[in-house]
Motif scaffolding. Sequence first.
Motif, short mmCIF file in Angstrom:
data_model
loop_
_atom_site.label_atom_id
_atom_site.label_comp_id
_atom_site.label_asym_id
_atom_site.label_seq_id
_atom_site.Cartn_x
_atom_site.Cartn_y
_atom_site.Cartn_z
N GLU A 505 0.83 -1.21 0.00
CA GLU A 505 0.00 0.00 0.00
C GLU A 505 0.86 1.26 0.00
O GLU A 505 0.54 2.24 -0.68
N MET A 506 1.94 1.25 0.76
CA MET A 506 2.83 2.41 0.80
C MET A 506 3.50 2.63 -0.56
O MET A 506 3.65 3.77 -1.02
N THR A 509 0.95 4.16 -2.80
CA THR A 509 0.73 5.55 -2.41
C THR A 509 1.84 6.45 -2.94
O THR A 509 1.57 7.54 -3.47
N ARG A 510 3.08 6.02 -2.79
CA ARG A 510 4.20 6.82 -3.27
C ARG A 510 4.16 7.01 -4.79
O ARG A 510 4.43 8.09 -5.31
N HIS A 512 1.50 7.03 -6.67
CA HIS A 512 0.44 7.98 -7.01
C HIS A 512 0.83 9.40 -6.59
O HIS A 512 0.47 10.37 -7.27
N MET A 513 1.55 9.53 -5.49
CA MET A 513 2.04 10.85 -5.08
C MET A 513 2.95 11.44 -6.15
O MET A 513 2.88 12.65 -6.45
N ARG A 584 -1.13 9.87 5.28
CA ARG A 584 -1.74 9.89 3.95
C ARG A 584 -3.25 9.69 4.00
O ARG A 584 -3.95 9.97 3.03
N LYS A 585 -3.78 9.22 5.15
CA LYS A 585 -5.20 8.93 5.24
C LYS A 585 -6.01 10.02 5.93
O LYS A 585 -7.21 10.16 5.66
N PHE A 599 -7.80 10.33 -1.45
CA PHE A 599 -6.70 9.48 -1.90
C PHE A 599 -6.27 9.79 -3.33
O PHE A 599 -5.25 9.28 -3.80
N TYR A 602 -4.88 13.96 -2.24
CA TYR A 602 -4.29 14.12 -0.90
C TYR A 602 -4.71 15.42 -0.23
O TYR A 602 -4.07 15.89 0.71
N SER A 618 -10.92 3.51 -0.01
CA SER A 618 -10.48 4.88 0.22
C SER A 618 -11.63 5.84 -0.02
O SER A 618 -12.69 5.45 -0.51
N THR A 640 -6.66 3.80 -6.20
CA THR A 640 -5.26 3.45 -6.45
C THR A 640 -4.89 2.09 -5.88
O THR A 640 -3.80 1.58 -6.17
#
Length: 647
Positions: A505-506, A509-510, A512-513, A584-585, A599, A602, A618, A640
């Motif tokens: 998940e991390m 997330t990165r 998508h960031m 992030r949440k 999500f 952000y 999310s 994502t």
Amino acid sequence: LTAVRREPAVRLQHGVSGLEPLAWSEDHRVSVSTARSIAVLEQLSDVHSGGQEMVIHRTAVPAPAAACHLKVGPKKEVAECREKFANSVDPTVSQTFMLDRVFNPEGKSLPPMRGFKYSSWSPLGCDANGRCLLAALTMDNRLTIHANLNRLQWVQLVDLTEIYGERLYEASYKLTKADTPRGELGDFSEFQRRHSMQTPVRMEWSGICTTQQVKHNNECWDVGSVLLAVVFENGNLAIWQFQLPFLGKESITSCNTIESGISSPSVLSCDGKVRQLIPIFTDVALKFEHQLIKVSEVFGSVRTHGIAVSPCGAYLAVITTEGMTNGLHPVNKNYQVQFVTLKTFEEAAAQLLESSVQNLFRQVDLTDLVRWKILKDKHIPQFLQEALDKKIESCGSTYFWRFKLFLLRILYQSMQKAPSEVMWRPSHEDTKILISDSPGMGSTEDDQEEGTSKQASKQSACDAGKGMDIDDTADDSLPPSSDIGGREPMEEKLLEIQAQIEAVEMHLTREHMKRVLGEVYLHTWITENTSIPTRGVCDFLMSDDGYDDRTARVLIGHILKKMNKQTFPEHCSLCKEILPFTDRKQAVCSNGHIWLRCFLTYQSCQSLVYRRCLLHDSIARHPTPEDPEWIKRLLQGPCTFCDSPVF
């Protein structure tokens, strides 16, 4: 082909209607035409459920209450002609008129024409949520388009039969201006012709066509459109063009009618056997492998009323009723939608690994087969793990990371201990309380002892009735030392899987960031304050010393140079304090006010209304009129983590 039956079988409240009552959409919803409504069964590959049954979400499109009368002329003239034809001395006219249900949809002495005879799904991406539209044709020839905007209720967007009738009326029922008038409405043949030219038989959708248009500022933007072809009783074809997303009558771009030259088109059908054709490409030609499925071998003695295949070919949906017993038909019919597998687990896994779609949501039927296998065996097959790891190493696409996350979540659910009791079910045990000091009631020590002994004996009897004793109860609450060694490996395994889930998940997330920061860099000027917490996202990406991504570092360096030491933090709408980007949440201000984060961008969702993805992975905020186009595009993206659409 070894076909396997899947549970549950969905019982229908009404009998099916129409020659082809089943249709399966690209977003994995099955529509069933019945005598009172269209039952819609949505297949979900739920990563939060440990049950091996298929997860199905059920909704319905109700049939209109009023009968549909086709517009063949002015109301007064039509009423006079109907009276004339009904009372005609010529039996070929009067009987034909009275028995034709197109002329008499309300029935009067005949049974009403309720229900649907055909339904058709649009391609994925046609409604406001990016999902499929449903075109529905009723038994009394009303063609409508529906959308499921909030998942619980279907909304009728447009009545195409009414619009097409108005168009024909304005054109004097001529397809082209060069056509000569055919006759007056009082002529029975002309009365029939006007009905036949607007009585739909069936309809089909085209694929989505995307074109580019230029705005006034010379900026190009993509415009999507889709076609709906409707064939009528006289063989004519009406081609409707809709602009996407389809919102209603205002989204209709054009309607053109084509004469096909085929009169009275029909569909041949629901013989109890299904033959699957699999294309095989060879060096010299294309051949088909035939695989026969005998429904009776899967479901027993049943009668089939319709079939539909899932988008990726993993499942076959079949409408069945009871078959003949000892040569006799059943007294009552129970209509059910049942599901049969058409692929093995190995075939589904291979198709997911080599998919060109690279979207888990669009392959829910395949992922459901994989989910079923893992829940049964409680492990991920070694060949699938190795093949997926190779794909991740060689390609690095986030699709394979999402696939890995899906597998880990299902594995985690398969190892969870199933609850011994249904938590919502109320207990039927009566617990009596000993009242010793109530006013007006005497109480002695003997009475108290007697009441206590009765209560204890009742509790013992209750425990004995359950097949357990005091020692059994103690075993459930506190395991003995000999059992601890058996439970520790399972707990450690769950913790290990949970750590892997969080790591994947991390990573997603990165990734998508980085995409969000790329959009910020491309669409903002120097020191421009966007509503996206750019500085917070940059700091969050670089906060982990173990994360070394050169692409991210270069991108962040360019963005920070553009920002020119500006931070542009978010502020709490309740107390105006700064909202730090530490999670992030969610975002928490210094006064303890908590806001969930979108999500997709952000941003903190500082409102009571927001959207969630289909599997509740999310949340995302709603776009606002002040948002630039690039932020609106970000907000249109899927989840994502699971590729599901957002509502």
